[in-house]
Design a protein around this motif. Structure first.
Motif, PDB file in Angstrom:
ATOM      1  N   SER A   1       6.166   1.723   0.888  1.00 13.70           N
ATOM      2  CA  SER A   1       5.006   0.896   1.520  1.00 13.70           C
ATOM      3  C   SER A   1       5.314   0.362   2.875  1.00 13.70           C
ATOM      4  O   SER A   1       6.712   0.005   3.204  1.00 13.70           O
ATOM      5  CB  SER A   1       4.862  -0.045   0.515  1.00 13.70           C
ATOM      6  OG  SER A   1       3.748  -1.112   0.736  1.00 13.70           O
TER       7      SER A   1
ATOM      8  N   THR B   1      -4.205   6.360  -2.791  1.00 11.14           N
ATOM      9  CA  THR B   1      -3.008   5.397  -2.439  1.00 11.14           C
ATOM     10  C   THR B   1      -3.032   4.188  -3.492  1.00 11.14           C
ATOM     11  O   THR B   1      -4.185   4.036  -4.167  1.00 11.14           O
ATOM     12  CB  THR B   1      -2.983   4.702  -1.229  1.00 11.14           C
ATOM     13  OG1 THR B   1      -4.377   4.086  -1.039  1.00 11.14           O
ATOM     14  CG2 THR B   1      -2.947   5.596   0.064  1.00 11.14           C
ATOM     15  N   THR B   2      -1.967   3.795  -4.150  1.00 11.07           N
ATOM     16  CA  THR B   2      -2.076   2.608  -4.928  1.00 11.07           C
ATOM     17  C   THR B   2      -1.685   1.368  -4.176  1.00 11.07           C
ATOM     18  O   THR B   2      -0.582   1.235  -3.543  1.00 11.07           O
ATOM     19  CB  THR B   2      -0.849   2.928  -5.871  1.00 11.07           C
ATOM     20  OG1 THR B   2      -1.067   4.031  -6.709  1.00 11.07           O
ATOM     21  CG2 THR B   2      -0.528   1.614  -7.001  1.00 11.07           C
ATOM     22  N   TRP B   3      -2.677   0.489  -4.116  1.00  6.64           N
ATOM     23  CA  TRP B   3      -2.602  -0.574  -3.396  1.00  6.64           C
ATOM     24  C   TRP B   3      -2.256  -1.914  -4.116  1.00  6.64           C
ATOM     25  O   TRP B   3      -2.960  -1.836  -5.313  1.00  6.64           O
ATOM     26  CB  TRP B   3      -3.459  -1.032  -2.204  1.00  6.64           C
ATOM     27  CG  TRP B   3      -5.049  -0.880  -2.630  1.00  6.64           C
ATOM     28  CD1 TRP B   3      -5.808   0.182  -2.465  1.00  6.64           C
ATOM     29  CD2 TRP B   3      -5.956  -1.578  -3.108  1.00  6.64           C
ATOM     30  NE1 TRP B   3      -7.002   0.141  -3.065  1.00  6.64           N
ATOM     31  CE2 TRP B   3      -7.108  -1.253  -3.592  1.00  6.64           C
ATOM     32  CE3 TRP B   3      -5.693  -3.140  -3.795  1.00  6.64           C
ATOM     33  CZ2 TRP B   3      -8.150  -1.971  -3.943  1.00  6.64           C
ATOM     34  CZ3 TRP B   3      -6.520  -4.007  -4.110  1.00  6.64           C
ATOM     35  CH2 TRP B   3      -7.926  -3.140  -4.512  1.00  6.64           C
TER      36      TRP B   3
ATOM     37  N   GLY C   1      -2.063  12.592   0.496  1.00  7.43           N
ATOM     38  CA  GLY C   1      -2.440  12.152   1.973  1.00  7.43           C
ATOM     39  C   GLY C   1      -1.976  13.466   2.949  1.00  7.43           C
ATOM     40  O   GLY C   1      -1.575  14.361   2.626  1.00  7.43           O
TER      41      GLY C   1
ATOM     42  N   THR D   1      -6.107  12.566  -1.007  1.00  2.11           N
ATOM     43  CA  THR D   1      -5.705  11.141  -0.567  1.00  2.11           C
ATOM     44  C   THR D   1      -5.804  10.139  -1.525  1.00  2.11           C
ATOM     45  O   THR D   1      -7.171   9.690  -1.711  1.00  2.11           O
ATOM     46  CB  THR D   1      -6.360  10.881   0.788  1.00  2.11           C
ATOM     47  OG1 THR D   1      -6.092  12.016   1.642  1.00  2.11           O
ATOM     48  CG2 THR D   1      -5.822   9.640   1.355  1.00  2.11           C
TER      49      THR D   1
ATOM     50  N   GLY E   1       2.298   5.863  -8.649  1.00  4.64           N
ATOM     51  CA  GLY E   1       2.395   5.171  -7.380  1.00  4.64           C
ATOM     52  C   GLY E   1       3.854   5.354  -6.976  1.00  4.64           C
ATOM     53  O   GLY E   1       4.903   5.089  -7.768  1.00  4.64           O
TER      54      GLY E   1
ATOM     55  N   ASN F   1       6.083  10.700   3.601  1.00  4.45           N
ATOM     56  CA  ASN F   1       6.509   9.657   3.507  1.00  4.45           C
ATOM     57  C   ASN F   1       7.636   9.218   3.975  1.00  4.45           C
ATOM     58  O   ASN F   1       8.650   9.987   3.668  1.00  4.45           O
ATOM     59  CB  ASN F   1       6.275   8.770   2.121  1.00  4.45           C
ATOM     60  CG  ASN F   1       6.428   7.007   1.903  1.00  4.45           C
ATOM     61  OD1 ASN F   1       7.703   6.803   1.607  1.00  4.45           O
ATOM     62  ND2 ASN F   1       5.227   6.469   2.059  1.00  4.45           N
TER      63      ASN F   1
ATOM     64  N   ASN G   1       0.833  -1.127   0.082  1.00 10.38           N
ATOM     65  CA  ASN G   1      -0.021   0.059  -0.143  1.00 10.38           C
ATOM     66  C   ASN G   1       0.819   1.260   0.115  1.00 10.38           C
ATOM     67  O   ASN G   1       1.649   1.446   0.872  1.00 10.38           O
ATOM     68  CB  ASN G   1      -1.047   0.089   1.383  1.00 10.38           C
ATOM     69  CG  ASN G   1      -2.078   1.071   1.111  1.00 10.38           C
ATOM     70  OD1 ASN G   1      -2.335   1.632   0.038  1.00 10.38           O
ATOM     71  ND2 ASN G   1      -2.755   1.029   2.149  1.00 10.38           N
ATOM     72  N   VAL G   2       0.970   2.087  -1.136  1.00 13.30           N
ATOM     73  CA  VAL G   2       1.716   3.181  -1.430  1.00 13.30           C
ATOM     74  C   VAL G   2       1.181   4.441  -1.642  1.00 13.30           C
ATOM     75  O   VAL G   2       0.058   4.520  -2.383  1.00 13.30           O
ATOM     76  CB  VAL G   2       2.939   2.803  -2.217  1.00 13.30           C
ATOM     77  CG1 VAL G   2       3.938   1.659  -1.668  1.00 13.30           C
ATOM     78  CG2 VAL G   2       2.259   2.440  -3.616  1.00 13.30           C
ATOM     79  N   PRO G   3       1.492   5.520  -1.311  1.00 15.10           N
ATOM     80  CA  PRO G   3       0.789   6.685  -1.535  1.00 15.10           C
ATOM     81  C   PRO G   3       1.168   7.260  -3.241  1.00 15.10           C
ATOM     82  O   PRO G   3       2.260   6.673  -3.662  1.00 15.10           O
ATOM     83  CB  PRO G   3       1.352   7.847  -0.546  1.00 15.10           C
ATOM     84  CG  PRO G   3       2.804   7.277  -0.430  1.00 15.10           C
ATOM     85  CD  PRO G   3       2.637   5.945  -0.297  1.00 15.10           C
ATOM     86  N   GLN G   4       0.242   7.815  -3.751  1.00 11.55           N
ATOM     87  CA  GLN G   4       0.750   8.284  -4.865  1.00 11.55           C
ATOM     88  C   GLN G   4       1.339   9.675  -4.734  1.00 11.55           C
ATOM     89  O   GLN G   4       1.464  10.188  -3.830  1.00 11.55           O
ATOM     90  CB  GLN G   4      -0.940   9.010  -5.661  1.00 11.55           C
ATOM     91  CG  GLN G   4      -1.780   7.759  -6.123  1.00 11.55           C
ATOM     92  CD  GLN G   4      -1.473   7.306  -7.567  1.00 11.55           C
ATOM     93  OE1 GLN G   4      -0.574   7.952  -7.972  1.00 11.55           O
ATOM     94  NE2 GLN G   4      -2.052   6.302  -8.083  1.00 11.55           N
TER      95      GLN G   4
END
Length: 328
Positions: A295, A254-256, A230, A252, A210, A234, A127-130
């Motif tokens: 992540s 995220t790319t999961w 978000g 917000t 991502g 990070n 699970n990472v933020p864009q």
């Protein structure tokens, strides 16, 4: 016929049958007993691959069985999902999908699979933020505020690449445009890898990517990160401001990435797959790679993961409706 002989014959057959059942049970208990194929629905080089390849290597080291990556890119990840939904449901065919597959039902009117009905949800993998990244040679903006000002001065002149129509890359871009009152032209690709390659080479201006796929190029200076989505920075990129800091508290994204198996995969095999993958994720090598890619190590599995996917489908349906995003 001799009754004693008949009884011995019946007992011998029963014993053989019991041995076969025990053998089958042992085979199920010893998953994986042969190489496993995992469909990755995007071309090599994208965000999914950034996690799938290390996962495959560590899986092989821990289990002594291969986890074969089968890249099947196209149609925003839906082509690979379609192929995976029809794969053999024996526990040796897996599917590594992403947030894109929670978005697809809202933007693709005729999918020939249902991510909730045709797959068994196994676990969340990453699970990472864009992150908003630009080609510094093409875009003369050193902050997100400068990017917004540039976009407002020249509506439609800036463009952004995505992994394809209906992916989180496109929706992140559309959400950004909605919240900043800007217009940036969307250029869809067949995956994040090709889009990122064109960003690096200077064929597109920016991406809403991502962090997993952009991380190495941000570190090398080939692209510049202006903002992570978000409410917090990070840890992998502590110098990059978050959306909340720059006046976009509701941005917000995220790319999961998650793991599924085809529907009807044996119920006793499913927890074995989850257990083996938990061991892979718990390894120091994977923890380090995940951290470098921005992540955390997720802990959502089984039914809880299925509920998470369902909530994401509903969430993205709202974003799609608000943005008017559609297949181009």
């Amino acid at each position: 016929m001799n009754p004693n002989f008949q009884r011995r014959d019946v007992l011998r057959v029963a014993a053989a049958g019991a041995a076969m059942l025990c053998g089958a049970a042992r085979a199920q208990q010893n998953w994986p007993g042969k190489p496993v194929t995992m469909v990755v629905p995007f071309p090599a080089g994208g965000g999914t691959d950034a996690f799938a390849r290390p996962l495959s290597g560590q899986f092989s080291r821990l289990t002594n069985q291969s986890l074969i990556i089968d890249n099947r890119g196209g149609a925003g990840g839906t082509l690979g999902a379609s192929i995976a939904s029809k794969a053999s449901a024996d526990g040796y065919s897996l599917f590594m999908g992403a947030v894109h597959h929670a978005i697809a039902p809202s933007v693709y009117p005729k999918l020939d699979y249902d991510i909730e009905k045709d797959f068994v949800p196994l676990m969340l993998l990453a699970n990472v933020p864009q992150v908003v990244v630009v080609n510094p040679k093409r875009v003369q903006a050193t902050s997100i505020k400068e990017l917004i000002a540039l976009a407002k001065r020249s509506p439609g002149q800036l463009n952004y690449g995505s992994a394809g129509a209906g992916t989180s890359h496109q929706l992140a871009g559309e959400l950004f445009k909605l919240q900043t009152g800007t217009f940036i032209t969307h250029i869809p690709y067949r995956g994040a890898g090709p889009a990122l390659a064109d960003l690096i080479s200077g064929n597109v201006d920016l991406m809403f990517d991502g962090l997993g796929s952009s991380a190495q190029y941000i570190k090398s200076g080939r692209i510049k990160a202006l903002m992570v989505a978000g409410s917090k920075r990070n840890p992998a990129f502590p110098d990059v401001p978050c959306a909340a800091e720059v006046g976009l508290p509701d941005y917000t994204v995220t790319t999961w990435y998650g793991l599924w198996a085809p529907r009807r995969t044996p119920a006793d095999v499913q927890p074995q797959i989850i257990d083996e993958m938990k061991k892979v994720l718990a390894s120091d090598d994977i923890k380090n790679i995940w951290a470098q890619n921005g992540s955390e190590i997720p802990t959502i599995t089984g039914a809880a993961y299925g509920s998470f996917v369902n909530s994401e489908i509903k969430r993205w349906a709202t974003v799609v409706k608000a943005s008017g995003a559609k297949i181009e």
